[in-house]
Design an enzyme around this catalytic site. Structure first.
Site, mmCIF file in Angstrom:
data_model
loop_
_atom_site.group_PDB
_atom_site.id
_atom_site.type_symbol
_atom_site.label_atom_id
_atom_site.label_comp_id
_atom_site.label_asym_id
_atom_site.label_seq_id
_atom_site.Cartn_x
_atom_site.Cartn_y
_atom_site.Cartn_z
ATOM 1 N N GLY A 2 0.783 -1.235 0.000
ATOM 2 C CA GLY A 2 0.000 0.000 0.000
ATOM 3 C C GLY A 2 0.814 1.284 0.000
ATOM 4 N N TRP A 54 2.350 2.836 -2.495
ATOM 5 C CA TRP A 54 1.978 3.738 -3.602
ATOM 6 C C TRP A 54 0.567 4.270 -3.410
ATOM 7 C CZ3 TRP A 54 3.881 2.728 -9.259
ATOM 8 C CH2 TRP A 54 5.280 2.776 -9.281
ATOM 9 N N ASP A 102 -4.462 -5.904 -5.911
ATOM 10 C CA ASP A 102 -3.312 -6.777 -5.654
ATOM 11 C C ASP A 102 -3.784 -8.189 -5.304
ATOM 12 O OD1 ASP A 102 -0.114 -6.005 -4.999
ATOM 13 O OD2 ASP A 102 -0.787 -7.987 -4.316
ATOM 14 N N ASP A 109 -6.578 -10.632 -9.035
ATOM 15 C CA ASP A 109 -5.569 -10.667 -10.084
ATOM 16 C C ASP A 109 -5.862 -9.565 -11.113
ATOM 17 O OD1 ASP A 109 -3.995 -11.307 -12.279
ATOM 18 O OD2 ASP A 109 -4.178 -13.461 -11.959
ATOM 19 N N LYS A 123 6.503 -0.196 -13.744
ATOM 20 C CA LYS A 123 7.847 -0.734 -13.454
ATOM 21 C C LYS A 123 8.153 -1.837 -14.466
ATOM 22 C CE LYS A 123 8.324 -3.543 -9.921
ATOM 23 N NZ LYS A 123 8.254 -3.770 -8.470
HETATM 24 C C1 LIG Z 1 6.730 -4.497 -5.373
HETATM 25 S S1 LIG Z 1 5.123 -4.934 -4.843
HETATM 26 C C2 LIG Z 1 4.250 -3.411 -4.977
HETATM 27 C C3 LIG Z 1 4.623 -2.427 -3.918
HETATM 28 C C4 LIG Z 1 3.671 -1.260 -3.867
HETATM 29 N N1 LIG Z 1 3.829 -0.373 -5.002
HETATM 30 C C5 LIG Z 1 3.890 -0.444 -2.606
HETATM 31 O O1 LIG Z 1 4.384 0.672 -2.716
HETATM 32 O O2 LIG Z 1 3.533 -0.912 -1.520
HETATM 33 C C6 LIG Z 1 4.534 -5.851 -6.203
HETATM 34 C C7 LIG Z 1 3.119 -6.387 -6.024
HETATM 35 O O3 LIG Z 1 2.634 -6.881 -7.264
HETATM 36 C C8 LIG Z 1 1.641 -7.819 -6.943
HETATM 37 N N2 LIG Z 1 1.242 -8.602 -8.108
HETATM 38 C C9 LIG Z 1 1.997 -9.421 -8.865
HETATM 39 N N3 LIG Z 1 1.253 -9.987 -9.822
HETATM 40 C C10 LIG Z 1 -0.008 -9.516 -9.685
HETATM 41 C C11 LIG Z 1 -1.231 -9.728 -10.364
HETATM 42 N N4 LIG Z 1 -1.309 -10.555 -11.398
HETATM 43 N N5 LIG Z 1 -2.330 -9.084 -9.936
HETATM 44 C C12 LIG Z 1 -2.264 -8.251 -8.874
HETATM 45 N N6 LIG Z 1 -1.136 -8.010 -8.189
HETATM 46 C C13 LIG Z 1 -0.014 -8.628 -8.580
HETATM 47 C C14 LIG Z 1 2.283 -8.639 -5.834
HETATM 48 O O4 LIG Z 1 1.313 -9.349 -5.088
HETATM 49 C C15 LIG Z 1 3.004 -7.560 -5.036
HETATM 50 O O5 LIG Z 1 2.262 -7.183 -3.909
#
Ligand SMILES: C[S@@+](CC[C@H](N)C(=O)[O-])C[C@H]1O[C@@H](n2cnc3c(N)ncnc32)[C@H](O)[C@@H]1O
Length: 291
Positions: free
Chosen positions: A58, A60, A78, A96, A160
């Site tokens: 959370g 961002w 997420d 998803d 990203k």
């Molecule tokens: C680096 S973290 C994000 C950090 C976030 N921006 C923050 O500031 O807290 C990457 C996230 O991408 C999510 N993720 C990966 N594949 C996903 C998908 N298909 N659908 C939703 N979320 C996904 C992961 O569960 C993970 O929580």
């Protein structure tokens, strides 16, 4: 705890942005990446509506909410559950981001088409570089496709991306849909990390072309077919009413192919009561309080 884990814990304790985030009660050090990116490129503005793909834990959501302020709106998606944040104009949906029903749920909360889509999602890593790079590119291409379906024309996209063989192909694809494409790495992003951020400025209104010969479009199409995701489904589902808003908002998927050369596309359009956007936000806040 193994040696590797111990080293990781120690590294984290010494990490400047990790400590700063902890001190300022941000959910992740990544919060600063978005602040720094936005400070430099100003893609999110006050009062904006934002979708955050891959939003857990959370960080961002917090920085986006600080930027948009009280009258903006932020919806995150997420796979992981996000602990509720203390704002009434931030919603996190567990699911998803590649699934049609999750996207529709997310947009059903929005007062209008988003001004900005941000995506910090990273797929689970297998440790095999080629596999991870490809999975990451499928996810980021999916985020691009989503942006072309829901962003307002002129809106911005920030994602990203992990550098690798397909990276230039990705920026090339983003430039098909945005007037300007920027690649950047904020200070808070670790130097040793292969991640960079791609910013697409000013969405030109074209819908993502899944039939294109572009290798990433082909990759995404195959992946959607393999996962059984019905990519043509949207054409059939023309309208979704948001009943809780008692008719003030209709989210509809509309075909805009007829007599429109610039917007030859199927798109997700969010109509709103143009006269009374404040009322709409109030409705959403009330709806959330009652939940
Ligand atoms: C680096 S973290 C994000 C950090 C976030 N921006 C923050 O500031 O807290 C990457 C996230 O991408 C999510 N993720 C990966 N594949 C996903 C998908 N298909 N659908 C939703 N979320 C996904 C992961 O569960 C993970 O929580």
């Amino acid at each position: 705890m193994g040696k590797k884990d111990k080293r990781w814990v120690l590294q984290r304790k010494r990490d400047f942005y990790y400590n700063l985030a902890k001190k300022n009660q941000y959910r992740s050090r990544a919060t600063y990446k978005l602040f720094q990116l936005n400070e430099k490129f100003n893609f999110i503005k006050e009062d904006n509506v934002v979708i955050d793909l891959g939003c857990a834990p959370g960080g961002w959501l917090q920085s986006a909410r600080e930027i948009v302020g009280e009258d903006g709106f932020v919806v995150g998606i997420d796979l992981q559950k996000v602990k509720p944040l203390n704002y009434d104009n931030v919603i996190a949906i567990r699911g998803d981001m590649t699934k049609e029903e999750i996207l529709k749920e997310a947009i059903s909360h929005l007062p209008r088409n988003p001004d900005v889509i941000i995506c910090d999602a990273s797929p689970n890593v297998s440790g095999v570089w080629d596999v991870d790079h490809t999975c990451s590119l499928i996810l980021t291409t999916m985020a691009l496709m989503t942006s072309t379906r829901v962003l307002k024309k002129g809106g911005n996209f920030v994602v990203k991306v992990f550098q690798g063989d397909l990276f230039n192909k990705y920026t090339d694809l983003v430039s098909t849909y945005f007037d300007k494409v920027i690649t950047t790495k904020p200070k808070a992003s670790r130097g040793e990390s292969a991640e960079v951020y791609v910013i697409g400025r000013r969405f030109n209104g074209k819908l993502f072309d899944l039939e294109s010969e572009h290798p990433l479009a082909k990759l995404l199409k195959n992946s959607l077919q393999e996962s059984g995701e019905k990519i043509t489904e949207i054409k059939k589902e023309r309208k979704i009413k948001i009943t809780s808003l008692k008719g003030t908002t209709t989210v509809e998927t509309a075909l805009t192919t007829e007599n429109n050369q610039n917007d030859e596309k199927e798109n997700l359009i969010i109509k709103k009561d143009e006269k009374n956007p404040e009322l709409l936000i109030k409705h959403i806040r009330e709806m959330r309080k009652n939940k």
